[in-house]
Design an enzyme around this catalytic site. Structure first.
Site, PDB file in Angstrom:
ATOM      1  N   LEU A  90       0.822  -1.218   0.000  1.00 10.50           N
ATOM      2  CA  LEU A  90       0.000   0.000   0.000  1.00 10.50           C
ATOM      3  C   LEU A  90       0.855   1.267   0.000  1.00 10.50           C
ATOM      4  CD1 LEU A  90      -2.738  -0.930   2.652  1.00 10.50           C
ATOM      5  CD2 LEU A  90      -2.555  -1.613   0.264  1.00 10.50           C
ATOM      6  N   GLN A 118       3.751   7.363  -2.891  1.00 14.77           N
ATOM      7  CA  GLN A 118       3.514   8.802  -2.922  1.00 14.77           C
ATOM      8  C   GLN A 118       2.179   8.880  -3.644  1.00 14.77           C
ATOM      9  OE1 GLN A 118       2.425  11.902  -3.198  1.00 14.77           O
ATOM     10  NE2 GLN A 118       3.218  11.987  -5.283  1.00 14.77           N
ATOM     11  N   SER A 131      -4.759   1.600  -9.021  1.00 12.54           N
ATOM     12  CA  SER A 131      -5.652   2.759  -8.852  1.00 12.54           C
ATOM     13  C   SER A 131      -6.452   3.054 -10.105  1.00 12.54           C
ATOM     14  CB  SER A 131      -4.795   3.975  -8.500  1.00 12.54           C
ATOM     15  OG  SER A 131      -5.522   5.165  -8.678  1.00 12.54           O
ATOM     16  N   GLU A 184      -6.813   5.839 -11.188  1.00  9.70           N
ATOM     17  CA  GLU A 184      -6.065   6.875 -11.908  1.00  9.70           C
ATOM     18  C   GLU A 184      -5.371   6.302 -13.148  1.00  9.70           C
ATOM     19  OE1 GLU A 184      -5.145  10.419 -11.645  1.00  9.70           O
ATOM     20  OE2 GLU A 184      -7.160  10.234 -10.846  1.00  9.70           O
ATOM     21  N   TYR A 201       1.691  10.156 -11.235  1.00  4.25           N
ATOM     22  CA  TYR A 201       1.171   9.150 -10.297  1.00  4.25           C
ATOM     23  C   TYR A 201       0.499   8.015 -11.077  1.00  4.25           C
ATOM     24  CZ  TYR A 201      -1.993   6.932  -6.939  1.00  4.25           C
ATOM     25  OH  TYR A 201      -2.678   6.009  -6.186  1.00  4.25           O
ATOM     26  N   ARG A 251      -8.755   9.992   6.002  1.00  2.70           N
ATOM     27  CA  ARG A 251      -8.211  10.423   4.719  1.00  2.70           C
ATOM     28  C   ARG A 251      -7.225  11.568   4.961  1.00  2.70           C
ATOM     29  NH1 ARG A 251      -6.794   9.234  -0.441  1.00  2.70           N
ATOM     30  NH2 ARG A 251      -8.481   9.593  -1.915  1.00  2.70           N
ATOM     31  N   ARG A 269     -11.586  15.276   2.239  1.00  2.15           N
ATOM     32  CA  ARG A 269     -11.207  15.605   3.622  1.00  2.15           C
ATOM     33  C   ARG A 269     -10.934  17.092   3.766  1.00  2.15           C
ATOM     34  NH1 ARG A 269      -8.284  13.777   8.137  1.00  2.15           N
ATOM     35  NH2 ARG A 269      -9.310  14.956   9.798  1.00  2.15           N
ATOM     36  N   ALA A 277      -2.776  18.092 -16.295  1.00  2.00           N
ATOM     37  CA  ALA A 277      -3.744  17.265 -17.031  1.00  2.00           C
ATOM     38  C   ALA A 277      -4.687  16.685 -15.985  1.00  2.00           C
ATOM     39  CB  ALA A 277      -3.042  16.144 -17.788  1.00  2.00           C
ATOM     40  N   GLU A 278      -5.964  16.764 -16.259  1.00  2.00           N
ATOM     41  CA  GLU A 278      -6.966  16.333 -15.270  1.00  2.00           C
ATOM     42  C   GLU A 278      -7.634  15.034 -15.724  1.00  2.00           C
ATOM     43  OE1 GLU A 278      -8.320  15.917 -12.383  1.00  2.00           O
ATOM     44  OE2 GLU A 278      -9.261  17.855 -11.943  1.00  2.00           O
TER      45      GLU A 278
HETATM   46  P1  NAP Z   1      -1.837   7.323   2.005  1.00  2.00           P
HETATM   47  O1  NAP Z   1      -2.782   7.650   3.113  1.00  2.00           O
HETATM   48  O2  NAP Z   1      -1.183   8.419   1.250  1.00  2.00           O
HETATM   49  O3  NAP Z   1      -0.714   6.358   2.614  1.00  2.00           O
HETATM   50  C1  NAP Z   1       0.479   6.071   1.922  1.00  2.00           C
HETATM   51  C2  NAP Z   1       1.368   5.241   2.796  1.00  2.00           C
HETATM   52  O4  NAP Z   1       2.601   4.975   2.092  1.00  2.00           O
HETATM   53  C3  NAP Z   1       1.784   5.926   4.111  1.00  2.00           C
HETATM   54  O5  NAP Z   1       1.856   4.947   5.115  1.00  2.00           O
HETATM   55  C4  NAP Z   1       3.174   6.436   3.787  1.00  2.00           C
HETATM   56  O6  NAP Z   1       4.003   6.607   4.929  1.00  2.00           O
HETATM   57  C5  NAP Z   1       3.695   5.279   2.943  1.00  2.00           C
HETATM   58  N1  NAP Z   1       4.868   5.621   2.145  1.00  2.00           N
HETATM   59  C6  NAP Z   1       5.022   6.668   1.308  1.00  2.00           C
HETATM   60  N2  NAP Z   1       6.242   6.641   0.742  1.00  2.00           N
HETATM   61  C7  NAP Z   1       6.877   5.553   1.241  1.00  2.00           C
HETATM   62  C8  NAP Z   1       8.162   4.985   1.037  1.00  2.00           C
HETATM   63  N3  NAP Z   1       9.070   5.556   0.242  1.00  2.00           N
HETATM   64  N4  NAP Z   1       8.482   3.844   1.699  1.00  2.00           N
HETATM   65  C9  NAP Z   1       7.595   3.271   2.544  1.00  2.00           C
HETATM   66  N5  NAP Z   1       6.366   3.765   2.783  1.00  2.00           N
HETATM   67  C10 NAP Z   1       6.014   4.899   2.137  1.00  2.00           C
HETATM   68  O7  NAP Z   1      -2.569   6.400   0.920  1.00  2.00           O
HETATM   69  P2  NAP Z   1      -3.951   5.586   1.056  1.00  2.00           P
HETATM   70  O8  NAP Z   1      -5.077   6.485   0.687  1.00  2.00           O
HETATM   71  O9  NAP Z   1      -3.966   4.842   2.330  1.00  2.00           O
HETATM   72  O10 NAP Z   1      -3.799   4.560  -0.155  1.00  2.00           O
HETATM   73  C11 NAP Z   1      -3.133   3.319   0.012  1.00  2.00           C
HETATM   74  C12 NAP Z   1      -2.593   2.849  -1.332  1.00  2.00           C
HETATM   75  O11 NAP Z   1      -3.685   2.707  -2.261  1.00  2.00           O
HETATM   76  C13 NAP Z   1      -1.634   3.815  -2.023  1.00  2.00           C
HETATM   77  O12 NAP Z   1      -0.706   3.050  -2.749  1.00  2.00           O
HETATM   78  C14 NAP Z   1      -2.507   4.608  -2.967  1.00  2.00           C
HETATM   79  O13 NAP Z   1      -1.725   5.108  -4.029  1.00  2.00           O
HETATM   80  C15 NAP Z   1      -3.482   3.541  -3.398  1.00  2.00           C
HETATM   81  N6  NAP Z   1      -4.808   3.983  -3.776  1.00  2.00           N
HETATM   82  C16 NAP Z   1      -5.526   4.801  -2.964  1.00  2.00           C
HETATM   83  C17 NAP Z   1      -6.820   5.160  -3.304  1.00  2.00           C
HETATM   84  C18 NAP Z   1      -7.667   6.026  -2.414  1.00  2.00           C
HETATM   85  O14 NAP Z   1      -8.700   6.522  -2.872  1.00  2.00           O
HETATM   86  N7  NAP Z   1      -7.301   6.187  -1.152  1.00  2.00           N
HETATM   87  C19 NAP Z   1      -7.386   4.667  -4.500  1.00  2.00           C
HETATM   88  C20 NAP Z   1      -6.631   3.815  -5.295  1.00  2.00           C
HETATM   89  C21 NAP Z   1      -5.346   3.458  -4.922  1.00  2.00           C
HETATM   90  P3  NAP Z   1       3.973   7.998   5.785  1.00  2.00           P
HETATM   91  O15 NAP Z   1       2.798   7.895   6.696  1.00  2.00           O
HETATM   92  O16 NAP Z   1       5.290   7.953   6.478  1.00  2.00           O
HETATM   93  O17 NAP Z   1       3.853   9.119   4.790  1.00  2.00           O
HETATM   94  O1  F7E Z   2      -8.765  14.991  -6.124  1.00  2.00           O
HETATM   95  C1  F7E Z   2     -10.201  18.029  -7.620  1.00  2.00           C
HETATM   96  C2  F7E Z   2      -8.992  17.422  -8.299  1.00  2.00           C
HETATM   97  O2  F7E Z   2      -6.720  14.783  -4.735  1.00  2.00           O
HETATM   98  C3  F7E Z   2     -10.070  14.678  -6.559  1.00  2.00           C
HETATM   99  C4  F7E Z   2      -5.807   9.514  -4.556  1.00  2.00           C
HETATM  100  O3  F7E Z   2      -6.177   8.720  -3.438  1.00  2.00           O
HETATM  101  O4  F7E Z   2      -7.804   8.894  -5.733  1.00  2.00           O
HETATM  102  C5  F7E Z   2      -7.064   9.999  -5.252  1.00  2.00           C
HETATM  103  O5  F7E Z   2      -6.670  10.841  -6.322  1.00  2.00           O
HETATM  104  C6  F7E Z   2     -10.548  15.727  -7.556  1.00  2.00           C
HETATM  105  C7  F7E Z   2      -9.520  16.049  -8.664  1.00  2.00           C
HETATM  106  O6  F7E Z   2      -8.014  12.707  -5.434  1.00  2.00           O
HETATM  107  C8  F7E Z   2      -8.975  20.436  -5.194  1.00  2.00           C
HETATM  108  O7  F7E Z   2      -8.593  18.203  -9.423  1.00  2.00           O
HETATM  109  C9  F7E Z   2     -10.447  20.402  -6.792  1.00  2.00           C
HETATM  110  O8  F7E Z   2     -10.187  16.098  -9.885  1.00  2.00           O
HETATM  111  O9  F7E Z   2      -8.951  14.159  -3.732  1.00  2.00           O
HETATM  112  P1  F7E Z   2      -8.076  14.204  -4.919  1.00  2.00           P
HETATM  113  P2  F7E Z   2      -7.572  12.059  -6.820  1.00  2.00           P
HETATM  114  O10 F7E Z   2      -6.699  12.953  -7.609  1.00  2.00           O
HETATM  115  O11 F7E Z   2      -8.810  11.564  -7.470  1.00  2.00           O
HETATM  116  C10 F7E Z   2      -7.108   8.044  -6.651  1.00  2.00           C
HETATM  117  C11 F7E Z   2      -8.022   6.914  -7.011  1.00  2.00           C
HETATM  118  C12 F7E Z   2      -5.784   7.626  -6.160  1.00  2.00           C
HETATM  119  O12 F7E Z   2      -5.323   6.528  -6.453  1.00  2.00           O
HETATM  120  C13 F7E Z   2      -4.952   8.654  -5.484  1.00  2.00           C
HETATM  121  O13 F7E Z   2      -3.930   8.070  -4.707  1.00  2.00           O
HETATM  122  O14 F7E Z   2     -10.739  16.959  -6.848  1.00  2.00           O
HETATM  123  N1  F7E Z   2      -9.889  19.154  -6.732  1.00  2.00           N
HETATM  124  N2  F7E Z   2      -9.897  21.188  -5.866  1.00  2.00           N
HETATM  125  C14 F7E Z   2      -8.974  19.136  -5.753  1.00  2.00           C
HETATM  126  N3  F7E Z   2      -8.176  18.159  -5.285  1.00  2.00           N
HETATM  127  C15 F7E Z   2      -7.352  18.437  -4.246  1.00  2.00           C
HETATM  128  N4  F7E Z   2      -6.556  17.466  -3.745  1.00  2.00           N
HETATM  129  N5  F7E Z   2      -7.305  19.699  -3.688  1.00  2.00           N
HETATM  130  C16 F7E Z   2      -8.107  20.731  -4.122  1.00  2.00           C
HETATM  131  O15 F7E Z   2      -8.046  21.842  -3.594  1.00  2.00           O
END
Ligand code: NAP
Ligand code: F7E
Length: 347
Positions: free
Chosen positions: A87, A90, A132, A134, A155, A190, A197, A286-287
């Site tokens: 998990l 970055q 993801s 993404e 990413y 989150r 959040r 790019a969005e």
């Molecule tokens: P998160 O809250 O950002 O947590 C990321 C974790 O990775 C944290 O524990 C962080 O440690 C650790 N980490 C970052 N860089 C590292 C490194 N170089 N070596 C070891 N650990 C490292 O992410 P999340 O929302 O829980 O998501 C979990 C995973 O699912 C991620 O891979 C994310 O990309 C993926 N994902 C998330 C979503 C979503 O909507 N949440 C959707 C699809 C996929 P620190 O606490 O020290 O920063």
């Molecule tokens: O953005 C828009 C932004 O940063 C959602 C990660 O967990 O889900 C996450 O990625 C949308 C985007 O999430 C702000 O442009 C507007 O369209 O909450 P976000 P994300 O980019 O969808 C995927 C599935 C992952 O895997 C990723 O790790 O919201 N938006 N205004 C904004 N976003 C942020 N962050 N901040 C703003 O002020």
């Protein structure tokens, strides 16, 4: 019977903390890799941690980093996990445009380092890769396991690389690797810079009179937002399946950032249009305009089904952020531990 042993990279993150709770509740011995930090970075799992000198402790934390392969090998050798959940990442899409190389090192190459280490030491384990939505980027929605990958950020491209590495190690070396292709999932845990959040924290602060305005970027983007604890249950189900495969987890419902804003402010009795201002620095080069997932495969093959809809998710997050301010905690919210017998070990 000996407990099943799991290793979680990214255990201090949103998903890592919920997954650790889930696995401990199922009787697992859980090991987590954490990064050394000059301040404590374990607030999401502090309620689970117990002094390892106490009896019956089942959560163990190890310092390590996905950037250092030797350390990863040492830890895999020592722990000998039967299940590895990768998990760590970055995970911030906007930041990945500013730090593309670092993002590729951790979110892309980190997965290769782990899998190659597993292969080199001959460890027999099941491997979960946090893929993801993404990765789908500009592919037309609804996206499922057969949709083409068209990532739109460093990413997304790094996650696509990891996705293919996990598949390649499955095909080339017969490792049990699965890709969980998860759409956005949120919770009170989150990270505060993700948009949901950011909004719910702002709602709480504006309601309390601490802030007046919330600055955001693109309000038109559509996301498929689910509830994180339900998604970690899906991860576990993927690793317990008979055969390794790839699965989408999503609710199937898309909503815009504007929809989320309206729900969150309205729930707190506020008018979002009076408090939200535009800041172009939150726009991305790019969005990803719209992603909405089709989780039919996970539903039919794993019996996985999300239950928390967006309005309930918003209520959970706004309530938690209001309570956080009331009790004067930092930005992290964790519930009390869930599994029986743990109470004595809480620090
Ligand atoms: P998160 O809250 O950002 O947590 C990321 C974790 O990775 C944290 O524990 C962080 O440690 C650790 N980490 C970052 N860089 C590292 C490194 N170089 N070596 C070891 N650990 C490292 O992410 P999340 O929302 O829980 O998501 C979990 C995973 O699912 C991620 O891979 C994310 O990309 C993926 N994902 C998330 C979503 C979503 O909507 N949440 C959707 C699809 C996929 P620190 O606490 O020290 O920063
Ligand atoms: O953005 C828009 C932004 O940063 C959602 C990660 O967990 O889900 C996450 O990625 C949308 C985007 O999430 C702000 O442009 C507007 O369209 O909450 P976000 P994300 O980019 O969808 C995927 C599935 C992952 O895997 C990723 O790790 O919201 N938006 N205004 C904004 N976003 C942020 N962050 N901040 C703003 O002020």
């Amino acid at each position: 019977m000996t407990a099943r042993r799991a290793l979680i990279t990214g255990i201090t993150g949103q998903d890592g903390s919920y997954l650790a709770e889930l696995l401990l509740g199922k009787g697992y011995e859980v090991h987590g890799i954490i990064r050394r930090s000059s301040t404590f970075n374990t607030s999401r799992i502090d309620h689970l941690y117990a002094d390892p000198h106490l009896p019956d402790v089942r959560l163990f934390l190890h310092h390590g980093d996905l950037l250092e392969v030797t350390r990863i090998m040492v830890l895999l050798n020592k722990i000998q996990p039967e299940e590895v959940y990768n998990l760590a990442a970055q995970s911030h899409v906007r930041l990945s445009f500013d730090e593309p190389e670092y993002t590729a090192e951790v979110t892309g190459l980190g997965t290769l380092r782990l899998l190659e280490a597993i292969r080199q030491i001959g460890l027999e384990c099941r491997f979960y890769q946090a893929s993801s939505s993404e990765m789908f980027g500009s592919s037309p929605y609804p996206q499922d396991e057969r949709s083409p990958l068209n990532p739109r950020s460093p990413y997304g491209t790094s996650k696509a690389y990891s996705y293919w590495v996990a598949r390649n190690y499955r095909e080339a070396y017969q490792l049990f690797t699965v890709n969980g292709i998860l759409f956005n999932h949120e919770s009170p845990r989150r990270g505060p810079t993700f948009v949901t959040r950011k909004i719910t924290r702002a709602v709480a602060r504006i309601k309390a009179g601490l802030d007046k305005f919330l600055y955001l970027g693109n309000l038109d983007a559509v996301r498929d937002w689910g509830y994180a604890p339900e998604y970690v249950e899906g991860m576990w189900r993927m690793l317990r399946a008979d055969e390794p495969d790839d699965y989408v987890l999503a609710t199937g419902t898309g909503s815009s950032v504007r929809d989320f804003l309206a729900l969150a402010f309205e729930y707190a009795g506020l008018d979002w249009e009076r408090h939200v201002r535009f800041d172009e620095s939150y726009l991305r080069p790019a969005e990803v305009d719209s992603i909405i997932g089709d989780a039919s495969k996970a539903r039919s093959e794993l019996g996985w089904e999300p239950k928390v809809a967006l309005d309930e998710l918003v209520r959970i997050m706004v309530d938690a952020d209001i309570r956080l301010l009331e009790v004067g905690r930092g930005s992290e919210w964790v519930d009390r531990p869930r599994w029986p017998g743990n109470e004595g070990h809480v620090r």
